[in-house]
Design a protein around this motif. Sequence first.
Motif, PDB file in Angstrom:
ATOM      1  N   ASP A 108       0.900  -1.185   0.060  1.00 30.90           N
ATOM      2  CA  ASP A 108      -0.122   0.031   0.088  1.00 30.90           C
ATOM      3  C   ASP A 108       0.820   1.337  -0.053  1.00 30.90           C
ATOM      4  OD1 ASP A 108      -1.771   1.881   0.180  1.00 30.90           O
ATOM      5  OD2 ASP A 108      -2.761   1.042   2.117  1.00 30.90           O
ATOM      6  N   PRO A 109       1.049   1.981  -1.060  1.00 29.70           N
ATOM      7  CA  PRO A 109       1.786   3.176  -1.497  1.00 29.70           C
ATOM      8  C   PRO A 109       1.348   4.440  -0.350  1.00 29.70           C
ATOM      9  CG  PRO A 109       0.963   2.816  -3.361  1.00 29.70           C
ATOM     10  CD  PRO A 109       0.510   1.581  -2.440  1.00 29.70           C
ATOM     11  N   TYR A 110      -0.147   4.375  -0.029  1.00 28.45           N
ATOM     12  CA  TYR A 110      -0.608   5.413   0.486  1.00 28.45           C
ATOM     13  C   TYR A 110      -0.232   5.144   2.161  1.00 28.45           C
ATOM     14  CZ  TYR A 110      -3.623   5.871  -3.412  1.00 28.45           C
ATOM     15  OH  TYR A 110      -4.356   5.909  -4.699  1.00 28.45           O
ATOM     16  N   GLU A 111      -0.257   4.220   2.703  1.00 31.42           N
ATOM     17  CA  GLU A 111       0.122   4.080   4.096  1.00 31.42           C
ATOM     18  C   GLU A 111       1.753   3.960   4.332  1.00 31.42           C
ATOM     19  OE1 GLU A 111      -2.114   4.062   6.546  1.00 31.42           O
ATOM     20  OE2 GLU A 111      -3.813   4.227   5.280  1.00 31.42           O
ATOM     21  N   SER A 112       2.535   3.763   3.336  1.00 32.92           N
ATOM     22  CA  SER A 112       4.054   3.449   3.352  1.00 32.92           C
ATOM     23  C   SER A 112       4.849   4.696   3.073  1.00 32.92           C
ATOM     24  CB  SER A 112       4.600   2.366   2.648  1.00 32.92           C
ATOM     25  OG  SER A 112       4.443   2.688   1.173  1.00 32.92           O
ATOM     26  N   MET A 113       4.241   5.851   3.079  1.00 31.52           N
ATOM     27  CA  MET A 113       4.749   7.104   2.708  1.00 31.52           C
ATOM     28  C   MET A 113       4.290   8.216   3.601  1.00 31.52           C
ATOM     29  SD  MET A 113       4.898   7.206  -1.498  1.00 31.52           S
ATOM     30  CE  MET A 113       5.521   5.644  -2.288  1.00 31.52           C
ATOM     31  N   ASN A 114       5.377   9.000   4.090  1.00 29.38           N
ATOM     32  CA  ASN A 114       4.985  10.173   4.934  1.00 29.38           C
ATOM     33  C   ASN A 114       4.547  11.399   4.059  1.00 29.38           C
ATOM     34  OD1 ASN A 114       5.177  12.498   6.571  1.00 29.38           O
ATOM     35  ND2 ASN A 114       7.020  11.783   7.561  1.00 29.38           N
ATOM     36  N   PRO A 115       3.283  11.791   4.120  1.00 32.86           N
ATOM     37  CA  PRO A 115       2.605  12.624   3.420  1.00 32.86           C
ATOM     38  C   PRO A 115       3.217  14.217   3.465  1.00 32.86           C
ATOM     39  CG  PRO A 115       1.191  12.330   5.294  1.00 32.86           C
ATOM     40  CD  PRO A 115       2.277  11.416   5.316  1.00 32.86           C
ATOM     41  N   ARG A 116       4.107  14.116   4.433  1.00 28.35           N
ATOM     42  CA  ARG A 116       4.834  15.689   4.589  1.00 28.35           C
ATOM     43  C   ARG A 116       6.059  15.739   3.862  1.00 28.35           C
ATOM     44  NH1 ARG A 116       2.370  18.544   8.737  1.00 28.35           N
ATOM     45  NH2 ARG A 116       0.978  17.435  10.151  1.00 28.35           N
ATOM     46  N   ARG A 117       6.595  14.697   3.415  1.00 28.59           N
ATOM     47  CA  ARG A 117       7.689  14.743   2.733  1.00 28.59           C
ATOM     48  C   ARG A 117       7.764  14.545   1.264  1.00 28.59           C
ATOM     49  NH1 ARG A 117      12.173  11.003   5.459  1.00 28.59           N
ATOM     50  NH2 ARG A 117      13.581  12.872   4.825  1.00 28.59           N
ATOM     51  N   THR A 118       8.549  15.203   0.443  1.00 26.01           N
ATOM     52  CA  THR A 118       8.720  15.262  -0.875  1.00 26.01           C
ATOM     53  C   THR A 118       9.216  13.974  -1.373  1.00 26.01           C
ATOM     54  OG1 THR A 118      10.828  16.138  -0.940  1.00 26.01           O
ATOM     55  CG2 THR A 118       9.184  17.538  -0.935  1.00 26.01           C
ATOM     56  N   ILE A 119       9.008  13.793  -2.749  1.00 19.94           N
ATOM     57  CA  ILE A 119       9.445  12.471  -3.425  1.00 19.94           C
ATOM     58  C   ILE A 119      10.958  12.270  -3.429  1.00 19.94           C
ATOM     59  CG2 ILE A 119       9.245  11.210  -5.823  1.00 19.94           C
ATOM     60  CD1 ILE A 119       6.515  11.597  -4.119  1.00 19.94           C
ATOM     61  N   TYR A 120      11.652  13.558  -3.631  1.00 23.56           N
ATOM     62  CA  TYR A 120      13.057  13.466  -3.251  1.00 23.56           C
ATOM     63  C   TYR A 120      13.486  12.860  -1.851  1.00 23.56           C
ATOM     64  CZ  TYR A 120      18.002  14.616  -2.339  1.00 23.56           C
ATOM     65  OH  TYR A 120      19.201  14.670  -1.872  1.00 23.56           O
ATOM     66  N   ASP A 121      12.901  13.410  -0.987  1.00 15.32           N
ATOM     67  CA  ASP A 121      12.941  13.021   0.472  1.00 15.32           C
ATOM     68  C   ASP A 121      12.778  11.409   0.818  1.00 15.32           C
ATOM     69  OD1 ASP A 121      13.800  15.604   1.162  1.00 15.32           O
ATOM     70  OD2 ASP A 121      11.840  16.273   1.872  1.00 15.32           O
ATOM     71  N   ILE A 122      11.582  10.971   0.248  1.00 12.57           N
ATOM     72  CA  ILE A 122      11.207   9.674   0.478  1.00 12.57           C
ATOM     73  C   ILE A 122      12.255   8.810  -0.249  1.00 12.57           C
ATOM     74  CG2 ILE A 122       9.444   8.052  -0.234  1.00 12.57           C
ATOM     75  CD1 ILE A 122       7.413  10.218   0.308  1.00 12.57           C
ATOM     76  N   VAL A 123      12.578   9.075  -1.639  1.00 17.68           N
ATOM     77  CA  VAL A 123      13.297   7.992  -2.079  1.00 17.68           C
ATOM     78  C   VAL A 123      14.999   8.025  -1.646  1.00 17.68           C
ATOM     79  CG1 VAL A 123      14.325   7.399  -4.470  1.00 17.68           C
ATOM     80  CG2 VAL A 123      11.813   8.114  -4.326  1.00 17.68           C
ATOM     81  N   SER A 124      15.482   9.348  -1.361  1.00 16.21           N
ATOM     82  CA  SER A 124      16.687   9.570  -0.904  1.00 16.21           C
ATOM     83  C   SER A 124      17.230   9.198   0.602  1.00 16.21           C
ATOM     84  CB  SER A 124      17.320  10.923  -1.241  1.00 16.21           C
ATOM     85  OG  SER A 124      16.432  11.756  -0.178  1.00 16.21           O
ATOM     86  N   GLU A 125      16.041   8.852   1.183  1.00 13.47           N
ATOM     87  CA  GLU A 125      16.045   8.498   2.505  1.00 13.47           C
ATOM     88  C   GLU A 125      17.068   7.140   2.947  1.00 13.47           C
ATOM     89  OE1 GLU A 125      13.738   8.043   6.922  1.00 13.47           O
ATOM     90  OE2 GLU A 125      12.690   7.976   5.039  1.00 13.47           O
TER      91      GLU A 125
END
Length: 299
Positions: A108-125
């Motif tokens: 579920d990509p809706y539940e596994s991502m922080n909605p406050r972060r950008t796509i760059y932040d999510i992928v680069s973490e």
Amino acid sequence: MPELAGGTGPIIEVEGLIKRFPVSKNLFRKPTGFIHAVDDVSLTLARGESLGVVGESGCGKTTIGKLLVKLLDPDEGRIRVRFPASSNVDEGTEMREFRRHAQMIFQDPYESMNPRRTIYDIVSEPLAVQKIGSVMDRVERVSETLTSVGLTPAADFLFRHPHELSGGQRQRVAIARALVIRPRFVVADEPTSMLDVSSRTGIMLLMQQLARDLGIAYLYVTHDLAVARYMCDRIAVMYLGKVVELAETEELLRNPLHPYTKALLSAVPVPDPGHRREPPNIRGDLTLTVNPPDRCRFL
């Protein structure tokens, strides 16, 4: 989770894996029983191999994946790995090193991502946690990975937020996050379930290419036997926590042995409205998931 010695043989070896979840009537009472989510499962996974795990919802497929990437701890059994990891991966740097080589694509990509972060932040973490590259190196790596999963031009997606993307685009971001650090082992939990048919092929081809180029091993959790046939070298069929059949993909689809495997195959739709086939001859009742009897569950 000790490390396997040597450079040959399976990258992951599982023996007698057991995971049970307690069931009680309320929070303050002792458990009245246990759900046997994973019950005495043994399997191996070679470098660059894709092992599919199929079965109905609730049979324990995702639980196995979470056990293998240390999101859950097993009650019993042994998991041995051949990629860099200490014999004790429960502390600091050892766990970080293990995470460098084992990733998970959540369903579920809706539940596994922080909605406050950008796509760059999510992928680069993962790159930041593993201290891989400079800031500019990470921007380049993230852009390359987003492009490889079909989010082009990557510059248009880097600073968006998850709510600005469609479900399929979020799923591609989830895949990019798992693959950006080039792991050795990936648990893919229905990674293409939210993609349209035309997009699924591209993602599956990408995952297969990475398996060939980088030797990534996949545990591929899916309900779709057509996807499993396309992606997986072997298929394990699960029913109520047990692996009831494990074989090479084509052999299992051509010559299923267990009645539950036959029942699954009989449910696959055939693109011919005039086609008729005999229903599977299944006898008995559904087995209870809590404290199941010590016999074949499919009786």
